[in-house]
Scaffold this motif. Structure first.
Motif, mmCIF file in Angstrom:
data_model
loop_
_atom_site.group_PDB
_atom_site.id
_atom_site.type_symbol
_atom_site.label_atom_id
_atom_site.label_comp_id
_atom_site.label_asym_id
_atom_site.label_seq_id
_atom_site.Cartn_x
_atom_site.Cartn_y
_atom_site.Cartn_z
ATOM 1 N N MET A 1 0.602 -1.028 -0.459
ATOM 2 C CA MET A 1 0.060 0.176 0.300
ATOM 3 C C MET A 1 1.279 1.071 0.137
ATOM 4 O O MET A 1 2.046 1.166 0.734
ATOM 5 C CB MET A 1 -0.896 0.342 1.302
ATOM 6 N N ALA A 2 0.289 2.220 -0.837
ATOM 7 C CA ALA A 2 1.068 3.348 -1.080
ATOM 8 C C ALA A 2 1.065 5.037 0.128
ATOM 9 O O ALA A 2 -0.027 4.181 0.781
ATOM 10 C CB ALA A 2 1.117 4.001 -2.201
ATOM 11 N N VAL A 3 1.293 4.984 0.330
ATOM 12 C CA VAL A 3 1.591 5.718 1.947
ATOM 13 C C VAL A 3 2.112 7.898 0.751
ATOM 14 O O VAL A 3 2.818 7.777 0.547
ATOM 15 C CB VAL A 3 2.716 6.023 2.583
ATOM 16 N N ILE A 4 0.581 8.833 1.531
ATOM 17 C CA ILE A 4 0.436 10.051 0.946
ATOM 18 C C ILE A 4 0.781 10.824 2.524
ATOM 19 O O ILE A 4 -0.004 10.675 3.464
ATOM 20 C CB ILE A 4 -0.382 10.111 0.358
ATOM 21 N N SER A 5 0.525 11.985 2.275
ATOM 22 C CA SER A 5 0.810 12.788 3.236
ATOM 23 C C SER A 5 0.179 13.846 3.221
ATOM 24 O O SER A 5 -0.267 14.092 1.985
ATOM 25 C CB SER A 5 2.247 13.652 3.986
ATOM 26 N N VAL A 6 -0.667 14.162 4.093
ATOM 27 C CA VAL A 6 -1.482 15.200 4.103
ATOM 28 C C VAL A 6 -1.438 16.176 5.308
ATOM 29 O O VAL A 6 -1.309 16.305 6.654
ATOM 30 C CB VAL A 6 -2.787 14.972 4.085
ATOM 31 N N ARG A 7 -1.101 17.685 4.989
ATOM 32 C CA ARG A 7 -1.180 18.543 6.001
ATOM 33 C C ARG A 7 -2.714 19.472 6.294
ATOM 34 O O ARG A 7 -2.830 19.729 5.300
ATOM 35 C CB ARG A 7 -0.546 19.754 5.531
ATOM 36 N N VAL A 8 -2.697 19.457 7.756
ATOM 37 C CA VAL A 8 -4.171 20.531 7.777
ATOM 38 C C VAL A 8 -3.793 21.396 9.119
ATOM 39 O O VAL A 8 -2.605 21.058 9.558
ATOM 40 C CB VAL A 8 -5.061 18.733 8.326
ATOM 41 N N PRO A 9 -4.654 22.229 8.975
ATOM 42 C CA PRO A 9 -4.292 22.901 9.950
ATOM 43 C C PRO A 9 -3.757 22.750 11.745
ATOM 44 O O PRO A 9 -4.915 21.607 11.750
ATOM 45 C CB PRO A 9 -5.503 24.272 9.702
ATOM 46 N N ASP A 10 -3.256 23.293 12.591
ATOM 47 C CA ASP A 10 -3.366 22.674 14.036
ATOM 48 C C ASP A 10 -4.488 22.695 14.426
ATOM 49 O O ASP A 10 -5.096 21.549 15.265
ATOM 50 C CB ASP A 10 -1.926 23.631 14.472
ATOM 51 N N GLU A 11 -5.057 24.151 14.220
ATOM 52 C CA GLU A 11 -6.288 23.816 14.783
ATOM 53 C C GLU A 11 -7.260 22.932 14.841
ATOM 54 O O GLU A 11 -7.967 22.029 15.504
ATOM 55 C CB GLU A 11 -7.234 25.466 14.755
ATOM 56 N N LEU A 12 -7.404 22.644 13.313
ATOM 57 C CA LEU A 12 -8.095 20.778 12.199
ATOM 58 C C LEU A 12 -7.311 19.781 13.405
ATOM 59 O O LEU A 12 -8.486 19.111 13.419
ATOM 60 C CB LEU A 12 -7.815 21.099 11.080
ATOM 61 N N LYS A 13 -6.447 19.584 12.986
ATOM 62 C CA LYS A 13 -5.564 18.548 14.315
ATOM 63 C C LYS A 13 -5.933 18.263 15.465
ATOM 64 O O LYS A 13 -6.657 17.125 16.004
ATOM 65 C CB LYS A 13 -4.622 18.937 13.668
ATOM 66 N N GLU A 14 -6.500 19.026 16.296
ATOM 67 C CA GLU A 14 -7.046 20.063 17.395
ATOM 68 C C GLU A 14 -7.814 19.060 17.524
ATOM 69 O O GLU A 14 -9.183 17.984 18.615
ATOM 70 C CB GLU A 14 -6.756 20.398 18.305
ATOM 71 N N LYS A 15 -8.921 19.557 16.436
ATOM 72 C CA LYS A 15 -10.923 18.964 16.754
ATOM 73 C C LYS A 15 -10.630 17.380 16.563
ATOM 74 O O LYS A 15 -11.773 16.789 16.458
ATOM 75 C CB LYS A 15 -11.276 19.862 15.733
ATOM 76 N N MET A 16 -9.824 17.025 15.417
ATOM 77 C CA MET A 16 -9.932 15.586 14.923
ATOM 78 C C MET A 16 -9.889 14.474 15.654
ATOM 79 O O MET A 16 -10.178 13.648 16.761
ATOM 80 C CB MET A 16 -8.910 15.603 13.728
ATOM 81 N N LYS A 17 -8.669 14.519 17.221
ATOM 82 C CA LYS A 17 -8.948 14.301 18.157
ATOM 83 C C LYS A 17 -9.224 14.075 18.788
ATOM 84 O O LYS A 17 -9.641 13.033 19.768
ATOM 85 C CB LYS A 17 -7.246 15.061 19.174
ATOM 86 N N LYS A 18 -10.282 14.934 19.024
ATOM 87 C CA LYS A 18 -11.631 14.594 20.032
ATOM 88 C C LYS A 18 -12.082 13.732 19.980
ATOM 89 O O LYS A 18 -13.465 13.100 20.368
ATOM 90 C CB LYS A 18 -12.449 16.468 20.138
ATOM 91 N N TYR A 19 -12.162 13.497 18.456
ATOM 92 C CA TYR A 19 -13.226 12.131 17.835
ATOM 93 C C TYR A 19 -12.622 11.101 18.320
ATOM 94 O O TYR A 19 -11.458 10.771 17.636
ATOM 95 C CB TYR A 19 -14.190 12.622 16.175
ATOM 96 N N ASP A 20 -13.520 9.678 18.457
ATOM 97 C CA ASP A 20 -12.883 8.893 17.898
ATOM 98 C C ASP A 20 -12.937 7.569 16.517
ATOM 99 O O ASP A 20 -13.832 6.866 16.026
ATOM 100 C CB ASP A 20 -13.080 7.192 18.978
ATOM 101 N N ILE A 21 -12.519 8.165 15.608
ATOM 102 C CA ILE A 21 -12.698 8.382 14.365
ATOM 103 C C ILE A 21 -11.518 7.503 13.578
ATOM 104 O O ILE A 21 -10.933 8.311 13.701
ATOM 105 C CB ILE A 21 -13.206 9.082 13.529
#
Length: 73
Positions: A1-21
Motif C-alpha cells: 500500500m502506498a503512503v501519502i501525507s496530508v497537511r491540515v491546520p493545527d486547529e483542525l488537527k486538535e478538533k480531529m483528536k476529539k473524535y474516535d474516528i
C-alpha cells in the motif's frame, strides 16, 4: 500500500483528536468515492462526444423498432 501525507491546520488537527474516528479510513473512502465520481463524469463526457459525432436517426425510427418488436412476438 502506498503512503501519502496530508497537511491540515493545527486547529483542525486538535478538533480531529476529539473524535474516535479512523481518519485514514475516512480519507481512503473519500478518495475512492471521488475517483469513482470523476470516472463516471469522464465516461459520460466520452459518450456525449461519441454520440455528438453520429448521424441522427430519422424521425419515427424508435416507433418503428418498437412496433416491429411487438409484432414479432
Amino acid at each position: 500500500m502506498a503512503v501519502i501525507s496530508v497537511r491540515v491546520p493545527d486547529e483542525l488537527k486538535e478538533k480531529m483528536k476529539k473524535y474516535d474516528i479512523n481518519w485514514s479510513e475516512e480519507i481512503r473512502r473519500f478518495i475512492a468515492l471521488r475517483i469513482s465520481k470523476e470516472e463516471k463524469k469522464r465516461t459520460l463526457e466520452m459518450m456525449h462526444e461519441l454520440l455528438a459525432g453520429g448521424t441522427p436517426a430519422e424521425e419515427g425510427t424508435a416507433k418503428r423498432y418498437v412496433r416491429e418488436d411487438r409484432d414479432s412476438n
